[in-house]
Design a protein around this motif. Structure first.
Motif, PDB file in Angstrom:
ATOM      1  N   VAL A 268      73.454  -1.360 -14.723  1.00 17.98           N
ATOM      2  CA  VAL A 268      75.013  -0.372 -15.114  1.00 17.98           C
ATOM      3  C   VAL A 268      74.463   1.250 -14.689  1.00 17.98           C
ATOM      4  O   VAL A 268      73.414   1.469 -15.145  1.00 17.98           O
ATOM      5  CB  VAL A 268      75.298  -1.079 -16.707  1.00 17.98           C
ATOM      6  CG1 VAL A 268      75.963  -1.915 -16.827  1.00 17.98           C
ATOM      7  CG2 VAL A 268      73.936  -0.403 -17.151  1.00 17.98           C
ATOM      8  N   LYS A 269      75.646   1.189 -14.358  1.00 25.12           N
ATOM      9  CA  LYS A 269      74.953   3.124 -13.955  1.00 25.12           C
ATOM     10  C   LYS A 269      76.937   3.859 -14.150  1.00 25.12           C
ATOM     11  O   LYS A 269      78.220   2.717 -14.146  1.00 25.12           O
ATOM     12  CB  LYS A 269      75.031   3.013 -12.074  1.00 25.12           C
ATOM     13  CG  LYS A 269      73.761   2.790 -12.045  1.00 25.12           C
ATOM     14  CD  LYS A 269      72.578   3.353 -12.565  1.00 25.12           C
ATOM     15  CE  LYS A 269      71.158   3.104 -12.252  1.00 25.12           C
ATOM     16  NZ  LYS A 269      70.719   2.036 -12.495  1.00 25.12           N
ATOM     17  N   CYS A 270      76.667   5.117 -14.248  1.00 23.54           N
ATOM     18  CA  CYS A 270      78.175   6.062 -14.294  1.00 23.54           C
ATOM     19  C   CYS A 270      77.490   6.909 -13.623  1.00 23.54           C
ATOM     20  O   CYS A 270      76.826   7.778 -13.326  1.00 23.54           O
ATOM     21  CB  CYS A 270      77.564   6.582 -15.779  1.00 23.54           C
ATOM     22  SG  CYS A 270      77.645   4.756 -17.114  1.00 23.54           S
ATOM     23  N   THR A 271      79.245   7.049 -12.769  1.00 24.53           N
ATOM     24  CA  THR A 271      79.067   8.607 -12.351  1.00 24.53           C
ATOM     25  C   THR A 271      79.676   9.665 -12.615  1.00 24.53           C
ATOM     26  O   THR A 271      79.403   9.810 -14.106  1.00 24.53           O
ATOM     27  CB  THR A 271      80.708   8.134 -11.100  1.00 24.53           C
ATOM     28  OG1 THR A 271      81.346   7.779 -12.284  1.00 24.53           O
ATOM     29  CG2 THR A 271      80.441   6.261 -10.904  1.00 24.53           C
ATOM     30  N   LEU A 272      80.025  11.120 -12.181  1.00 25.46           N
ATOM     31  CA  LEU A 272      79.789  11.528 -12.356  1.00 25.46           C
ATOM     32  C   LEU A 272      81.347  12.282 -13.423  1.00 25.46           C
ATOM     33  O   LEU A 272      80.921  12.957 -14.726  1.00 25.46           O
ATOM     34  CB  LEU A 272      79.919  12.708 -11.344  1.00 25.46           C
ATOM     35  CG  LEU A 272      80.581  14.219 -11.753  1.00 25.46           C
ATOM     36  CD1 LEU A 272      78.877  14.953 -12.530  1.00 25.46           C
ATOM     37  CD2 LEU A 272      80.582  15.571 -10.478  1.00 25.46           C
ATOM     38  N   ASP A 273      82.277  11.688 -13.653  1.00 25.29           N
ATOM     39  CA  ASP A 273      82.998  11.076 -14.382  1.00 25.29           C
ATOM     40  C   ASP A 273      83.352  10.387 -15.196  1.00 25.29           C
ATOM     41  O   ASP A 273      84.216   9.735 -16.558  1.00 25.29           O
ATOM     42  CB  ASP A 273      84.650  10.866 -13.520  1.00 25.29           C
ATOM     43  CG  ASP A 273      84.188   9.993 -12.725  1.00 25.29           C
ATOM     44  OD1 ASP A 273      83.648   8.800 -12.604  1.00 25.29           O
ATOM     45  OD2 ASP A 273      85.386   9.678 -12.522  1.00 25.29           O
ATOM     46  N   GLY A 274      82.418   9.950 -15.852  1.00 27.12           N
ATOM     47  CA  GLY A 274      82.076   8.941 -16.714  1.00 27.12           C
ATOM     48  C   GLY A 274      82.302   7.273 -16.237  1.00 27.12           C
ATOM     49  O   GLY A 274      82.145   6.167 -17.105  1.00 27.12           O
TER      50      GLY A 274
END
Length: 997
Positions: A268-274
């Protein structure tokens, strides 16, 4: 014969008159690289950083054998700085970096926070590593199951006033900004640990194990207060770290038909905008809304499990890797109609690895944009992220930067180590034996024999080892202890191994470097703490006695240096940069030089004359004090050194010219003294040995050695220097041949150098050094200068026209060069984003093309070609003036030299059969290279190269008219000979395998 046991003896002349090299091409040395399980960059990505990363940027690589490698990106050079050795039944499954908060004193001075590295690996412990000592600093465990994954809180950023209280996801100014660590356990629990006050303590448990224990397979932070965890029960759970509350549970549904019912969320990963991105065991990448926690989109892009995911800093690109060996790139596309939602699409995929892709890590700045990937094939690969498809990827070596092989040339022994084992091989026969009159042609020239094997009983892996040149002693060390063994040959050519009694100061501490002197009388040990000690050996009085060590070692202290202070935003690595990277003994064993990662050189000389009648000096409280600090002030008095006890009539003193030696611009890859010529004798400035008297049985006269002191240095940026150590200056040859004069193939080679072998010949009048990397070998003849490259390096006579002064010729030539450089920049960019070179235009198959035609005038007769990749040339008039000054200075230096290099080679040609590049010149070339051998684990000399020996030790006569020959063992470890588990085969790939068989 098994390919892994292949041993081939080859003979290369390479057009070098008067000297040849015998290469024993060996593949029997065991060294299986371990799989890569974890990757982590020391800093988060930031587009506010204008350069190719801060100077403290490092990449940590965790392997299945417990090793952790630290790589320095070096603006695209990628150098393996150090290895934290693992041990028995240890594995690295997760890595994270944190940075302590900066501290501000009363004067407003900010102290940068310390960078810290943590790891987990199939146990209930979290380990913090001491970067300076390469040893674990502390362990923390608790009443929970095995740890499967680990993540660190995002580094604190100043809170924006526009953020409302409901969305306050970052601490306020003045609040505690220490990063916490979250770990996922096999029993389904998530544990939060605090790194405050430089410690590692249990903080809280976010969730307790349920009846149905679902392992936490992946974990990440969406923001400062929110944790996202992927489980083994087809769910992704969101937690608030402040109160441990479960915010939302997202379900992925059932598994594939015919497969397991549960879906494993491996990443799992999260981008800049969530936005949350997940990869699971069905080969599906899912995109989730970071606010309402609902699935936005899913893409089935893999044929097997997705094991790792990374995202770009701007959140516009996502990359996934899985068991099917595919690396897939996704980019977001804007809606073509008003109100249409953005969609993620798969834009490209490649099979960069030959096996499962288990780990990925990304880092981006304005000029650096890469992600690193690794897996079961044990090979780290650096891939361009922002310029994916327009730049080549770069494959780093899976072999260590420091070769784990040594040799005892006089006994033709090769020593190698891996894990907790040491193997000793003997190369039977030699070229000298073939010149004997009674040589038996039926004997196997170049055959090998395993003569001994040592298996350490402790759990730590070997950090370093060395064997004396006479083959009578072997030293080995782990992180906790060091040992020395004696080697005696039996009647069946095998070796009898006995443990020697050594001083306690050596046995009770681990060493990161062990090295015997060329005369086998001294053993240099660099402890994990940075302490430098030199131990003296003593020959046995009787043949049956063993070699002994004197009780008291010589403690060598380095000069205290002023290290450049890092930016407080970039953090600090502490004393890691002062870690000793390379050491070297001079050929006469009377000079020691050490170099650290900062590039500082420290040197000592052996003063006095050997007095074997002197007794072992008693331990004194002054000299035996265990001071972990290895630095001392530059202005410290030398009286402390003069009070040191004598060691058999000799004493190690700081080199009087130590302060004159300049610091290197980057860390060293190689330190090596030129060997003394066979006819040379060691002098001591005309000082004769003192005679003992009635009142002074052991007189001592301080004397500085006057032997060969030229030190060859190769840095990680492939900058070459040669120093006169006793004079504290650069040698005349190095002044006439700076790095810019070296061949372009060497300067632009991306694989870093690993070691060298010297070839000094009196009859041929040459002093050659053979440098090698994992895939190349270069020979440089240091007895002559490199050729003058017409039209670029030095202004030639043809550049000056009749009646034109030299200054006008300089300006005319500069304009011509500027025009040529500008044209070159129009064709392609010279800079890359940290991986490989830019893909040639004719190989690009994406987009509209790289060039366009512009028509001028109403008729359209005049057309010019414009490059879409055009970049303004950085070549300016100021640069041209500096280049001209440097070229003129180089010309004057060479003009003052007696060896003006008139007969140097110019152009190069390639021999397609052997992959050898050499000179077209008939005379002896000053350099030569080949790319035939790869990957190279190491090259070590075997046999004696002393051309004064004209009689075999057995008494048989040798043909003295034979040319001087260098005999080496070249050890290769190709990955196709490494046993790997079965891999996934894609569509129709089995047909290709069937055709190969």
């Amino acid at each position: 014969m098994n390919p892994s046991e292949h041993n081939l003896s080859e003979h290369h002349e390479a057009g070098m008159a008067g000297s040849t090299m015998d290469i024993h091409r060996c593949r029997f040395v065991p060294f299986p690289p371990a799989a890569i399980n974890a990757l982590a960059f020391s800093h988060p990505s930031s587009l506010n950083q204008p350069s190719k990363g801060p100077p403290t940027l490092r990449l940590a690589i965790g392997r299945a054998n417990g090793d952790i490698e630290l790589w320095n990106p070096l603006k695209g050079a990628w150098h393996q700085e150090t290895i934290f050795q693992g041990g028995k039944d240890r594995s690295i499954e997760g890595l994270v970096w944190t940075q302590d908060p900066e501290e501000t004193d009363g004067n407003g001075y900010k102290t940068p926070g310390r960078l810290r590295l943590f790891s987990v690996g199939y146990s209930s412990m979290v380990t913090e590593w001491d970067l300076a000592t390469a040893k674990p600093a502390r362990h923390t465990s608790g009443n929970f199951g095995e740890l499967w994954c680990i993540a660190a809180q995002p580094r604190w950023q100043p809170r924006k006033e526009s953020i409302s209280q409901d969305h306050d996801i970052y601490p306020r100014e003045g609040e505690d900004t220490t990063q916490s660590i979250a770990v996922g356990c096999s029993d389904g629990s998530i544990v939060l640990m605090s790194t405050a006050d430089g410690d590692l303590q249990f903080q809280k448990t976010l969730t307790r194990p349920r009846k149905k224990k679902a392992r936490v397979l992946s974990i990440t932070f969406q923001n400062w207060n929110t944790v996202v965890a992927g489980h083994a029960d087809s769910t992704i759970r969101i937690f608030d770290v402040r109160n441990g509350q479960l915010l939302r549970t997202m379900t992925l549904g059932g598994g594939l038909p015919g497969g397991p019912k549960e879906v494993l969320v491996w990443s799992v990963k999260c981008t800049l905008d969530g936005t949350i991105v997940s990869g699971d065991s069905t080969g599906t990448v899912s995109f989730w809304d970071g606010k309402i926690y609902s699935r936005l989109q899913r893409i089935s892009s893999h044929k097997a499990d997705i094991l790792s995911i990374v995202a770009s800093v701007n959140g516009q690109t996502v990359v996934s890797g899985g068991m099917d060996r595919r690396t897939v790139v996704y980019r977001i596309t804007r809606g073509s109609k008003p109100g249409e939602k953005n969609r993620w699409v798969e834009v490209a995929h490649q099979r960069l690895h030959t096996h499962d892709v288990k780990a990925m890590a990304a880092f981006e700045t304005r000029k650096l944009s890469v992600f690193a990937s690794g897996g079961l094939d044990a090979t780290p690969i650096i891939v361009p992220l922002r310029e994916f498809g327009t730049e080549y990827h770069r494959v780093l070596s899976s072999l260590p930067q420091e070769p784990p092989v040594r040799s005892a040339p006089l006994q033709r022994l090769i020593m190698s180590w891996w894990g907790r084992e040491i193997s000793l091989w003997k190369i039977l026969g030699s070229y000298t034996d073939t010149m004997r009159a009674d040589f038996d042609e039926s004997s196997h020239y170049g055959a090998k024999k395993l003569v001994a094997k040592i298996a350490l009983q402790n759990e730590e892996s070997i950090t370093c080892a060395d064997i004396s040149s006479n083959g009578r002693m072997l030293a080995v060390s782990t992180t906790s202890e060091s040992r020395v063994f004696s080697l005696k040959e039996r009647s069946d050519s095998t070796l009898k191994i006995q443990k020697l009694d050594v001083p306690i100061s050596l046995t009770q501490q681990g060493a990161r470097i062990l090295q015997f002197s060329p005369d086998s009388k001294w053993l240099l040990a660099v402890a994990s703490s940075g302490r430098i000690q030199v131990f003296r050996t003593r020959e046995p009085a009787a043949p049956r006695d063993q070699i002994s060590f004197l009780t008291e070692p010589a403690n060598l202290r380095r000069l205290r240096r002023k290290v450049p202070e890092p930016n407080h935003l970039h953090g600090t690595l502490g004393s890691y940069n002062r870690s000793i990277a390379r050491v070297a003994f001079s050929a006469d064993s009377r000079i020691i030089v050490v170099a650290d990662l900062c590039g500082f050189l420290d040197s000592w000389v052996l003063s006095g004359f050997e007095d074997l009648a002197q007794q072992d000096p008693a331990l004194s409280s002054d000299s035996s004090s265990n001071d972990s600090s290895s630095d001392e002030s530059e202005h410290e008095s030398e009286h402390g050194e003069s009070r040191r006890p004598l060691t058999l009539g000799q004493r190690w003193l700081r080199n009087p010219a130590a302060l004159l030696l300049p610091s290197l611009p980057s860390a060293p890859l190689l330190l090596s003294f030129r060997p003394s010529l066979p006819s040379s004798k060691v002098l001591t400035n005309g000082v004769t040995p003192p005679h003992p008297t009635r009142h002074n049985l052991h007189p001592y006269i301080e004397s500085i050695p006057d032997g060969e002191d030229r030190l060859f240095v190769l840095t990680v940026q492939h900058q070459v220097y040669e120093f006169r150590v006793l004079a504290g200056k650069i040698s005349d040859w190095s002044r006439r041949n700076p790095t810019s004069a070296f061949p372009k193939d060497f300067r632009q080679n991306r694989d870093r150098g690993m070691g060298c072998v010297w070839d000094v010949s009196v009859s041929a009048g040459s002093e050659r050094i053979w440098l090698y990397g994992s895939g190349w070998i270069f020979m440089f003849d240091l007895s002559q200068d490199f050729p003058k490259d017409a039209g670029s390096e030095i202004l030639e006579v043809n550049d000056v026209e009749s009646g034109e002064d030299e200054q006008k010729a300089h300006f005319r030539k500069r304009r011509r060069e500027k025009s040529a450089k500008a044209k070159h920049f129009q064709e392609a960019k010279l800079t890359d984003t940290g991986a490989g070179d830019r893909v040639r235009h004719d190989e690009l198959n994406l987009g509209l093309g790289s060039k366009m035609r512009k028509f001028a005038g109403s008729q359209g007769n005049n057309a010019i070609s414009i490059s879409l990749d055009r970049e303004q040339s950085p070549y300016t008039d100021e640069d041209g003036d500096d280049d001209l000054k440097m070229k003129a200075l180089l010309q004057r230096r060479r003009a003052m030299s007696p060896d003006d290099g008139d007969g140097m080679n110019g152009d190069l040609e390639e021999n397609g059969e052997n992959g050898v590049i050499e000179s077209k010149q008939k005379s002896r070339p000053p350099w030569w290279c080949t790319y035939k051998y790869r990957p190279i684990l190491g090259i070590v000399p075997i046999g004696s190269s002393d051309e004064d020996i004209l009689e075999h030790p057995d008494g048989a006569q040798i043909n003295s008219s034979a040319p001087q020959r260098v005999e080496v063992a070249l050890i290769e470890r190709p990955m196709f000979e490494v046993d790997l588990p079965p891999r996934y085969h894609g569509d129709q790939e089995w047909r290709e395998m069937k055709d190969r068989t």
